[in-house]
Design a protein around this motif. Structure first.
Motif, PDB file in Angstrom:
ATOM      1  N   ASP A 710       0.726  -1.357   0.135  1.00  0.00           N
ATOM      2  CA  ASP A 710       0.418   0.210   0.182  1.00  0.00           C
ATOM      3  C   ASP A 710       1.100   1.619  -0.078  1.00  0.00           C
ATOM      4  O   ASP A 710       1.746   1.264   0.850  1.00  0.00           O
ATOM      5  CB  ASP A 710      -0.985   0.214   1.338  1.00  0.00           C
ATOM      6  N   GLY A 711       0.814   2.113  -1.253  1.00  0.00           N
ATOM      7  CA  GLY A 711       1.248   3.441  -1.243  1.00  0.00           C
ATOM      8  C   GLY A 711       2.617   3.394  -2.475  1.00  0.00           C
ATOM      9  O   GLY A 711       3.591   4.592  -2.423  1.00  0.00           O
ATOM     10  N   LYS A 726       0.320   6.038  -7.639  1.00  0.00           N
ATOM     11  CA  LYS A 726      -0.089   5.107  -6.392  1.00  0.00           C
ATOM     12  C   LYS A 726      -0.290   3.817  -5.710  1.00  0.00           C
ATOM     13  O   LYS A 726      -1.505   4.571  -5.926  1.00  0.00           O
ATOM     14  CB  LYS A 726       0.269   5.977  -5.020  1.00  0.00           C
ATOM     15  N   LYS A 728      -3.196   1.737  -4.174  1.00  0.00           N
ATOM     16  CA  LYS A 728      -4.683   1.276  -2.511  1.00  0.00           C
ATOM     17  C   LYS A 728      -4.939   0.111  -2.808  1.00  0.00           C
ATOM     18  O   LYS A 728      -5.005  -0.680  -3.631  1.00  0.00           O
ATOM     19  CB  LYS A 728      -5.615   2.136  -2.809  1.00  0.00           C
TER      20      LYS A 728
END
Length: 863
Positions: A710-711, A726, A728
């Motif tokens: 994540d990220g 990015k 998620k």
């Protein structure tokens, strides 16, 4: 107070004690906001205590839902916007976008006066010009094209045409049919599927009174059509009526999250799930055979035979939804009355979207849930007049208005326009842009940019806009339009079971030198035909925007007796069916009773009716024979299956039904955030603060397989380009899907780009002290450059949710926000999509390079 687990439990116990001790009303009042509509009765500003100078009703236009609003004015400025408590559809409520619409009026980057480019197109170099100079230049360009006998070289591209017919009148006055709308990027395949089934191109489900609702790919509570009125009634049905809501969607949207069941399915397979459910309903004897035999053009026994091929197991193989769930939900739906379905873009924005829409319509049809209380209802709408005299339609055909490759797609196939222009199918001498940002919001957006930059293809371009964006910056001349809070427009949308008419009217004077659209069109026509000898001026004899609307409303029966346009000016909507009950948030009549809707519109006795039932002529449906056309003959006339069917997407499936996707491939889908539309909200400061990030949603299982957390920065690669954004990581998405919203990523506007230190724009703008409060930095990345064009051969819709992509961690040198696209590859996809288009003689003549394979004539009842 430090919130530990212990203190959280103690707080819960205290709350329970308050309720048990009879403090329910006090506790509930503290926990819940007041019902919508109550605030509109406040006579003064809650902060300053000052009374409002005036309160003006209007109709919203932040998106296309047309909610009724009230503007509260003090010292000539709009201080707040709220819902109109007299509006039967929106019932005193505005959504978040509507409340933030004040930002359109006071946008610090707003264009306030006419501009002429001084450098190369797209260079961002402008000079201020007078309205007289700007209108004169436009008129001279038009006269040159008309005198040369080329009216169709004048093109109008609009996104949201809420001009009440003024834009159409303008083009008809010029004799041009080269009008390109936005519908193929929106819902054209849904419309075509519905029109050939029951006549109207839209439905009005009675969510409030339904007991069972199946939602196929619509995000009613976040971004669906008629979001505000529908979401209110959906919640009423779920909370007050205890209805069950089942959602089939690739993503855990807000609507899916509020559903009793969310079933993630593979993109484009809604149709096969619906067909399998219809098969189960017929097989189990749960269908309303009398309704089918009386009100459809296909007998129940033949339909049952035809549907046997679409088994729950077949549907599971394509969709991934377990067959036992398909069977169970089908039986539940058919066993509970009343029930309804609803769809929007999820089923229809695919290569064969019109088929999918017809498949989902089968469910309420075969269960007899058509236009009954709590069922799948016909739309209720009203119309307004057009000022006389009306110009005759243009005589010469235009390729862009009716491309022969798509003979059934009468809502047009606008997203293919730049390719047709590039090929020379349509020559353009003058390009008008209105409420559209095609170089940002359309598929193959980079191709639009290339064509709009080319002065050989488009010698002169004009936009009616007050916001700089990816398209406006490519124009030659900017004629600043008013914001929706400064203009006149008529409105009527079938957004509730009670039809209504509304208006948009200026709540304050236009800022700067902005002039509303219809008045600019009048100025142009009067300049082109200054002496009236061209026969154009007579169609534009109105004083101003209000005078134009008076000609549209003053002679409508019923409204005329109520006061005509003056009634609308005072109330914002007609009829006023009752008043808002603050206890329920619903409209009640003068006796304090809930409003009662009329059902069974098709059953009305009608001396001119098309359907005879028990010896009486009935109104019927809006089809040629007055019946629901399960068998669409016009589909068959062009070689398409006339019955609802499922056709697997050739990018996703082999002929044997096995998946074509490689291990590292996913299907890219897009969506709208609940506080944004495609391009006109990202510079609204309240909305941008709520949602300014635009990550790629990725299933947890998929992320682990790809080694992504994540990220993490990731690269999404389609056959035409790539983007860097990015990740998620979430369980709220199908494992073979990656989702990126199409609402953010513009490069214009200090708020949208989160650049609080940027200077005022070169085209004007104002200072806003709130700019210093921008605390975020991530403005999002838009995926539209990566999405190649495709077109449903029947309805003409863009296949927004079909693009196959690969996904990897970011490559060395990749930076957040990188986007690259290859326009030559975009053109290759344009050619590929023509292979699925109509294969008749005209297609052969126009595209000899494509091998034409004759379609089979279907006899589905023999399958």
């Amino acid at each position: 107070m430090e919130m530990t687990r212990r203190s959280f439990v103690k707080l819960g116990m205290a709350s329970g004690t308050a309720i048990a001790a009879g403090g329910l009303d006090h506790f509930a009042a503290a926990a819940e906001p007041a019902l919508g509509g109550r605030g509109v009765h406040v006579k003064a500003d809650r902060v300053t205590g000052e009374e409002w100078d005036k309160v003006v009703p209007y109709t919203c236009l932040v998106c296309n839902i047309e909610d009724g609003g009230l503007a509260f004015i003090k010292n000539g400025r709009v201080k707040k916007l709220e819902g109109n408590d007299k509006h039967v559809s929106t019932r005193g409520r505005l959504c978040a976008k509507g409340n933030a619409g004040i930002g359109h009026l006071y946008d610090p980057d707003r264009i306030l006066y006419p501009l002429r480019r001084t450098g190369p197109r797209g260079s961002g170099r402008w000079k201020r010009v007078s309205w007289n100079e700007a209108i004169g230049e436009v008129a001279e360009k038009i006269k040159a094209l008309l005198d040369a006998g080329h009216p169709n070289e004048i093109m109008m591209k609009w996104g949201r045409n809420r001009s009440g017919g003024a834009a159409d009148r303008f083009m008809a006055t010029l004799g041009s049919k080269t009008i390109v709308n936005h519908t193929s990027t929106c819902e054209s395949s849904k419309k075509i599927g519905m029109e050939h089934t029951w006549g109207p191109d839209i439905e009005t489900p009675d969510f409030e009174n339904s007991q069972y609702i199946i939602n196929f790919g619509s995000n009613i509570l976040e971004a669906g059509y008629f979001m505000n009125p529908y979401s209110q009634r959906l919640i009423d049905g779920l909370v007050d009526g205890k209805a069950k809501l089942v959602t089939f969607d690739v993503r855990l949207s807000n609507t899916a999250a509020k559903s009793d069941e969310w079933l993630p399915l593979f993109p484009g397979t809604d149709g096969i799930v619906a067909l399998a459910m219809a098969n189960v309903i017929m097989r189990e004897g749960l269908a309303d055979r009398e309704f089918i035999n009386t009100w459809t053009n296909f007998p129940a026994d033949r339909l049952e035979t035809y549907l046997r091929q679409f088994t729950p197991e077949m549907a599971e193989r394509y969709s991934g939804v377990p067959s036992k769930d398909i069977e169970r939900i089908a039986i539940e739906f058919a066993s509970v009355k009343p029930a309804t379905t609803y769809t929007y873009r999820g089923p229809s924005k695919h290569l064969y979207g019109s088929y999918s829409e017809r498949c989902t319509m089968l469910l309420p049809i075969i269960t007899g849930n058509i236009d009954v209380k709590g069922g799948y209802c016909l739309p209720r709408g009203m119309s307004y007049l057009q000022p006389q005299p009306v110009p005759p339609p243009a005589k010469e055909p235009s390729y862009l208005s009716a491309p022969p490759d798509y003979p059934l797609a009468h809502h047009k196939v606008s997203h293919l326009t730049p390719f047709w222009i590039k090929e020379g199918k349509q020559k353009i001498g003058m390009y008008f842009n209105y409420y559209s940002c095609e170089a940002f919001t359309n598929p193959a957006a980079s191709y639009w940019r290339e064509v709009l930059l080319d002065e050989k293809l488009i010698p002169f371009s004009v936009t009616f806009s007050n916001q700089m964006d990816e398209t406006v910056t490519l124009m030659d001349l900017i004629l600043p339009n008013c914001s929706y809070l400064e203009m006149h427009d008529p409105e009527s949308m079938p957004s509730s079971l009670w039809p209504w008419l509304g208006i948009r009217q200026p709540v304050v004077k236009p800022l700067g030198e902005a002039i509303e659209f219809r008045e600019v069109l009048k100025m142009i026509i009067h300049k082109v035909d200054s002496d009236g000898k061209r026969g154009m001026k007579k169609f534009w004899q109105f004083k101003d925007g209000e005078d134009y609307l008076r000609k549209q409303f003053d002679d409508i029966p019923g409204l005329k007796q109520a006061g005509g346009y003056n009634f609308l000016k005072k109330n914002g909507v007609w009829p006023v069916y009752g008043s808002l009950d603050p206890a329920t948030g619903k409209i009640i009549d003068k006796n304090g009773k809930p409003l009662k809707a009329e059902y069974g519109l098709y059953l009305k006795d009608d001396p001119n009716g098309k359907v005879t039932v028990n010896g009486r002529l009935r109104h019927g449906f809006g089809t040629p024979d007055g019946k629901i056309n399960i068998l669409a003959e016009e589909f068959e006339n062009y070689g398409f299956n006339p019955l609802p069917t499922f056709k697997p997407h050739p990018w996703h499936w082999d002929k044997d039904g096995s998946s074509k996707l490689k291990d590292n491939e996913l299907v890219l889908t897009t969506f709208k955030w609940n506080v944004h539309v495609q391009s006109r909200t990202s510079n609204l400061k309240w909305m941008a603060e709520i949602v300014h990030r635009n990550p790629a949603w990725l299933n947890g299982e998929t992320a682990r397989k790809f080694g992504i957390k994540d990220g993490d920065l990731i690269r999404i690669t389609s056959p035409v380009g790539y983007m860097v954004t990015k990740a998620k990581v979430t369980e709220g998405i199908h494992p073979r899907v990656v989702a990126v919203s199409n609402s953010l990523g513009t490069k214009f506007g200090r708020i949208a780009t989160a650049d609080k230190d940027a200077p005022k724009p070169a085209w004007g703008g104002t200072e806003d002290p709130d700019l210093k409060n921008i605390w975020w930095k991530d403005e999002g990345v838009n995926p539209n450059y990566l999405i190649p064009v495709s077109a449903d051969p029947i309805g003409g819709s863009q296949g927004w949710y079909d693009t196959v992509v690969s996904l990897t961690p970011a490559q060395p040198g990749d930076k957040f926000g990188d986007v690259q696209a290859d326009n030559d590859k975009h053109f290759e996809f344009f050619k590929e999509t023509l292979q699925y288009a109509y294969t008749g003689d005209k297609h052969k003549e126009m595209h000899p390079e494509i091998e034409v394979k004759p379609r089979l004539k279907y006899k589905p009842w023999e399958t």
